[in-house]
Motif scaffolding. Structure first.
Motif, PDB file in Angstrom:
ATOM      1  N   SER A 154      36.516  37.997  56.736  1.00 47.43           N
ATOM      2  CA  SER A 154      37.863  38.523  57.012  1.00 47.43           C
ATOM      3  C   SER A 154      37.787  39.978  57.482  1.00 47.43           C
ATOM      4  O   SER A 154      38.539  40.396  58.360  1.00 47.43           O
ATOM      5  N   ASP A 155      36.854  40.736  56.899  1.00 47.91           N
ATOM      6  CA  ASP A 155      36.676  42.130  57.345  1.00 47.91           C
ATOM      7  C   ASP A 155      36.107  42.164  58.759  1.00 47.91           C
ATOM      8  O   ASP A 155      36.527  42.946  59.598  1.00 47.91           O
ATOM      9  N   PRO A 196      40.317  31.859  49.782  1.00 48.24           N
ATOM     10  CA  PRO A 196      39.903  33.086  49.076  1.00 48.24           C
ATOM     11  C   PRO A 196      39.143  34.007  50.031  1.00 48.24           C
ATOM     12  O   PRO A 196      38.302  33.545  50.796  1.00 48.24           O
ATOM     13  N   ARG A 198      31.511  35.191  50.407  1.00 51.25           N
ATOM     14  CA  ARG A 198      30.449  35.755  51.252  1.00 51.25           C
ATOM     15  C   ARG A 198      29.518  34.643  51.685  1.00 51.25           C
ATOM     16  O   ARG A 198      28.589  34.298  50.955  1.00 51.25           O
ATOM     17  N   GLU A 228      29.062  41.417  55.604  1.00 51.29           N
ATOM     18  CA  GLU A 228      30.418  41.715  55.130  1.00 51.29           C
ATOM     19  C   GLU A 228      31.224  40.422  55.073  1.00 51.29           C
ATOM     20  O   GLU A 228      30.840  39.421  55.689  1.00 51.29           O
ATOM     21  N   PRO A 229      32.353  40.426  54.340  1.00 52.12           N
ATOM     22  CA  PRO A 229      33.186  39.215  54.312  1.00 52.12           C
ATOM     23  C   PRO A 229      33.722  38.921  55.715  1.00 52.12           C
ATOM     24  O   PRO A 229      34.055  39.850  56.453  1.00 52.12           O
ATOM     25  N   ASP A 275      37.269  36.657  49.192  1.00 53.81           N
ATOM     26  CA  ASP A 275      36.078  37.337  48.667  1.00 53.81           C
ATOM     27  C   ASP A 275      34.813  36.504  48.851  1.00 53.81           C
ATOM     28  O   ASP A 275      33.773  36.809  48.301  1.00 53.81           O
TER      29      ASP A 275
END
Ligand SMILES: [Zn+2]
Ligand SMILES: [Zn+2]
Length: 769
Positions: free
Chosen positions: A103-104, A442, A446, A100-101, A444
């Motif tokens: 940030s998540d 950014p 990965r 998952e990214p 998004d």
């Protein structure tokens, strides 16, 4: 509500009721600055968003929380809050593993860990907690970067960096383990050459050194914390000499062995020394130096045996005219920093190994293996020292070297604060203007674990030059999370609603002047490097201006470093299968028991070797306190109701009162003495001792009952009242240690539900010798 019939201790119910009450009355909100109230900022460590709260966290926050609650109980205003250290490799690798990214991943970890810490009942001001990876927060890193860059304390250079092949990243020296392996994967670390951003800590290393004495004198820096600062500093005292080559080139050489100048056989220079290229300029030699810098030699544990040593082929002349070969090797850095050191094989084991490897003659007779040869040499050394002493003081001067040195703050990874720099073909390296901060990362991206995805993202890389408006490229290195740690202790001082303000305005708020310096940092004993660098940057910001009110440049007035929690004397790890799960313990025994057990089991300065017996002991203790308090309280009420009906006159209680008065006096003396001791323990953060003294006080209270019953056969109204009063004092002293149970009892004893937590016993106590 407790109605006195709940004599069985049910921690889950007790803790749910108290935590609801705390939420209801917003018990741990930081009060606004008010000068007429004593106030302390207790700084807990900033946890990595690594996944779960582990038992080491529980230990750390139990100590800090007990202290915070103690100070509040005494009527002081307390700031107790932290921000999550959310950038960096651990989170990035966690995100890679979870697919998952980042940030998540960090948002999920922070929410989960907050829930765990809330369930433990820590009195943190959650309104003030934050994630260092939020744009409004990481602009602090970017702002700090620009401030330090402008002050000449950050510089861009090409240099040797430690590189981990497994993690595909550079490492700060503090991320390299003593054995020369990667802190994260424990794999080998190589030295390579890359363009990097550096923090010039060398500008303040000497002041950090000078301040150590003041910190020690404060009495609120514990020995572990103080010695960590000395270790990071790495001060070495000695002398320096200006030596010359036969063709007149000068080289300043350091040695800690002022008494052994005559035994010098060579000089060894750091590859980071500014004159290294000049001295190693001969054909063939310079290639070796380049290879040493970029060729990726491994840092083995047997450093002196394996690390490259280059003979430059040049010499400098010792005071007695002997030619000393000039060598270049990183072996000098780990001992004295990036300097030049005199090689004295008779006095220094590393020098002895170097001499052996290069086939230098050590001294008369060479090897020095036999005891006779050894003592003969040292006699000669002693004689030589007195003879050379005069010439040494003529040529040598007192000098100090530090191992602490500038460190690399940039990383070639995507999960970090973007460095606010733009490269323009026309203007060169251009700092992003402060009003354009934050440079947004950014979300998004990965990361896969290889390379730097930020550098491959055209939308991020391509920008316009802030200076000329022409197309330009952004710096794609990010800041090491150790850089974030430099300011992480500051933002908790301002209310969350002020967090969006420009930083200049935040620094102008009275809040920072009110709460800083932090009265006490409570952190793990592995935080020495963080604290050292935070002390450096505080001095820089003092001189730049924003922290000018901190005259001594110290962010923490006091500091407590606690050791870690181990199992069977070993570090806990999933691999060894010896990890203690705090959630399971809380589920089974309740938060109060777990907190009390980690405080009880060891003094903060000792590593806590985990055993369930401390948990069982503390659980039994709390259960007994609970049941005993409730039954005696119920008895006292019945007795009071009975005497109210019957009237005191012809009651047997009168006689009881007469013959047991001296016991009640004793009980009140025991309470006074106990509270005195526990107060001292809490003031000095000796929570393990406080728990023992609380347990002892409980024994005294039970002892009182036994003595009265032995004498009179029953307690009677006056003694029951005295007993309940003593139990209320016990609850008060338990307030910081087992806060849910303590406050529940305090309320059961008839005190106001609305008051902020259990107050500390408000008597002035004499501590018996
Ligand atoms: Zn690694
Ligand atoms: Zn430009």
């Amino acid at each position: 509500m407790s109605d006195g019939t709940h004599t069985r201790y049910e921690p889950a119910a007790v803790e749910a009721r108290r935590q609801a009450a705390w939420r209801e009355r917003d018990a741990f909100r930081t009060p606004p600055p008010a000068e007429d109230q004593a106030h302390v900022y207790i700084k807990p460590s900033a946890p990595f968003t690594s996944g779960n709260v582990h038992i080491g966290h529980v230990r750390s926050y139990s100590i800090g929380d007990a202290y915070a609650r103690f100070r509040r109980a005494r009527g002081d205003a307390v700031l107790f809050a932290f921000g999550f250290d959310a950038f960096g490799l651990p989170a990035e690798l966690g995100a890679i593993a979870g697919g998952e990214p980042p940030s998540d991943w960090v948002a999920r970890c922070a929410a989960h860990m907050t829930g765990q810490l809330r369930r433990l009942g820590f009195s943190l001001d959650w309104e003030r907690s934050f994630l260092s990876s939020d744009a409004v927060m990481y602009r602090w890193s970017q702002w700090l970067f620009l401030e330090l860059l402008e002050a000449g304390l950050i510089y861009h250079g090409t240099g040797n960096v430690d590189w981990c092949d497994n993690c595909q990243t550079t490492l700060a020296s503090i991320q390299v383990e003593p054995g020369g392996t990667c802190w994260r994967c424990h794999g080998p670390v190589r030295l390579i050459q890359l363009p990097q951003w550096y923090l010039r800590i060398s500008a303040y290393v000497q002041e950090n050194d000078r301040r150590l004495e003041e910190l020690a004198a404060s009495g609120i820096w514990d020995d572990v914390a103080l010695s960590s600062q000395e270790i990071v500093l790495g001060r070495v005292d000695g002398v320096e000499l200006d030596l010359h080559s036969p063709d007149g080139a000068q080289l300043t050489v350091f040695t800690p062995h002022a008494d052994a100048l005559a035994q010098a056989r060579f000089v060894v220079m750091s590859a980071r020394h500014p004159d290294a290229d000049e001295w190693a300029s001969a054909p063939g030699v310079h290639e070796q130096l380049e290879q040493l810098r970029s060729g990726g030699w491994e840092r083995g544990s047997r450093e002196a045996e394996t690390i490259p040593v280059i003979d430059t082929g040049r010499v400098v002349l010792a005071p007695d005219g002997t030619g000393l070969p000039v060598l270049v090797s990183p072996l000098v850095d780990s001992r004295f920093g990036p300097t030049v050191a005199l090689g004295v094989p008779t006095h220094d084991r590393t020098d002895e190994v170097i001499a052996r490897r290069l086939g230098f003659e050590l001294a008369d007779g060479g090897g020095g293996d036999s005891a006779a040869a050894g003592s003969g040499e040292s006699d000669a050394g002693a004689n030589g020292a007195s003879a050379d002493g005069a010439s040494a003081s003529a040529g040598g001067r007192q000098a100090v070297r530090y191992k602490a040195f500038d460190w690399v703050i940039s990383r070639q990874r995507s999960w970090g604060t973007p460095i606010p720099i733009v490269y323009c073909e026309r203007c060169g390296t251009v700092p992003v203007p402060r009003e354009q901060l934050p440079v947004v990362l950014p979300l998004d991206i990965r990361p896969t674990g290889a390379g730097n995805p930020l550098a491959e993202l055209e939308a991020f890389v391509n920008t316009t030059c802030p200076s000329c408006g022409e197309p330009a490229r952004r710096e794609t290195d990010t800041l090491d999370c150790h850089f974030d740690a430099l300011w992480l202790w500051v933002p908790a001082c301002v209310p969350p609603e002020a967090r969006e303000e420009p930083l200049e305005e935040i620094f102008a708020l009275p809040d920072l002047r009110h709460w800083l310096p932090s009265e006490r940092l409570v952190a793990g004993s592995d935080s020495g490097n963080f604290v050292f660098d935070q002390r450096i940057v505080t001095k820089a910001l003092r001189d730049i201006g924003p922290l000018a009110f901190l005259a001594d440049g110290e962010p923490f007035a006091g500091c407590l470093f606690h050791e870690m929690v181990t199992a069977d004397g070993r570090k806990m790890s999933k691999h060894l299968g010896n990890v203690v799960d705090p959630d399971a313990l809380v589920e089974r025994y309740g938060a109060d028991t777990v907190r009390l057990a980690v405080l009880y089991a060891a003094s903060p300065q000792k590593s806590l070797n985990w055993s369930d017996s401390a948990v069982l002991r503390c659980h039994r203790f709390l259960g007994q306190v609970w049941e005993y308090s409730h039954t005696r309280l119920a008895q006292a009420r019945q007795e009071r109701e009975r005497t109210a009906r019957v009237g005191p006159g012809e009651d047997a209680g009168e006689q009881v009162r007469d013959t047991t008065e001296h016991l009640r006096l004793k009980l009140s003396q025991w309470c006074e003495a106990g509270v005195g001791r526990i107060t001292k323990d809490m003031e000095s953060l000796e929570m393990h001792s406080a728990v023992r003294n609380v347990m002892r006080l409980f024994d005294r209270i039970k002892d009182f009952e036994q003595r009265v019953v032995a004498r009179e056969g029953q307690l009677g109204a006056a003694n029951l009242d005295a007993l309940v009063e003593a139990l209320a004092v016990l609850a008060q002293t338990l307030g910081p240690l087992a806060p849910h149970l303590a406050e529940e009892l305090w309320v059961a004893f008839g005190h106001d539900e609305g008051t902020a937590q259990t107050p500390w016993p408000g008597v002035s106590f004499q501590v018996p010798a």
